[in-house]
Design a protein around this motif. Structure first.
Motif, PDB file in Angstrom:
ATOM      1  N   SER A  25    -104.873   2.689  17.497  1.00  0.00           N
ATOM      2  CA  SER A  25    -105.861   3.779  17.481  1.00  0.00           C
ATOM      3  C   SER A  25    -106.006   4.465  18.833  1.00  0.00           C
ATOM      4  O   SER A  25    -106.608   5.521  18.925  1.00  0.00           O
ATOM      5  CB  SER A  25    -107.227   3.258  17.047  1.00  0.00           C
ATOM      6  N   LEU A  50    -109.639   8.050  15.617  1.00  0.00           N
ATOM      7  CA  LEU A  50    -109.663   7.309  14.355  1.00  0.00           C
ATOM      8  C   LEU A  50    -109.105   8.148  13.216  1.00  0.00           C
ATOM      9  O   LEU A  50    -108.361   7.645  12.371  1.00  0.00           O
ATOM     10  CB  LEU A  50    -111.087   6.844  14.028  1.00  0.00           C
ATOM     11  N   GLN A  53    -105.063   8.991  14.411  1.00  0.00           N
ATOM     12  CA  GLN A  53    -104.167   7.833  14.559  1.00  0.00           C
ATOM     13  C   GLN A  53    -104.224   6.879  13.367  1.00  0.00           C
ATOM     14  O   GLN A  53    -103.238   6.220  13.060  1.00  0.00           O
ATOM     15  CB  GLN A  53    -104.519   7.048  15.840  1.00  0.00           C
ATOM     16  N   MET A  54    -105.381   6.777  12.732  1.00  0.00           N
ATOM     17  CA  MET A  54    -105.575   5.755  11.697  1.00  0.00           C
ATOM     18  C   MET A  54    -105.788   6.340  10.297  1.00  0.00           C
ATOM     19  O   MET A  54    -105.989   5.603   9.353  1.00  0.00           O
ATOM     20  CB  MET A  54    -106.770   4.864  12.062  1.00  0.00           C
TER      21      MET A  54
END
Length: 110
Positions: A25, A50, A53-54
């Motif tokens: 993250s 968040l 990246q996630m």
């Protein structure tokens, strides 16, 4: 449910440990620990990370509204499904085997 509780569910759902989640993250490990301990809430920079990246749906993190993931290909687990998954992941090898046997037996239709 609080932001810290939803973040814990999300991390659990990824299957990553806290260190791996931090690296993936791009959010410092200690910062994530602070979020999980409910010492502070994620700011705009962390929310952006968040999401980017996630694949986290920030509306879900902040309000519980919508799906956990931005992409529609990732299903959202119910609280019961999340609890079962967390129990399975926390169990040792024998416990996992017992959980699988029990779940399969209970899923059989008469």
């Amino acid at each position: 449910m609080s932001i810290s509780e939803r973040l814990q569910i999300f991390i659990s759902h990824t299957g990553l440990n806290l260190k791996e989640f931090s690296i993936k993250s791009a959010i410092p490990y200690r910062t994530i620990q602070g979020y999980l301990a409910d010492e502070r809430d994620p700011g705009p920079e962390s929310l952006t990370k968040l999401s980017a990246q996630m694949d986290m749906n920030i509306d879900w993190l902040l309000t519980s509204e919508g799906n956990m993931f931005r992409s529609s290909s990732s299903p959202t687990l119910t609280p019961d499904e999340t609890a079962l998954l967390e129990a399975y992941r926390a169990a040792d090898e024998a416990g996992r085997a017992a959980l699988l046997i029990t779940a399969k037996a209970m899923a059989r239709k008469p």
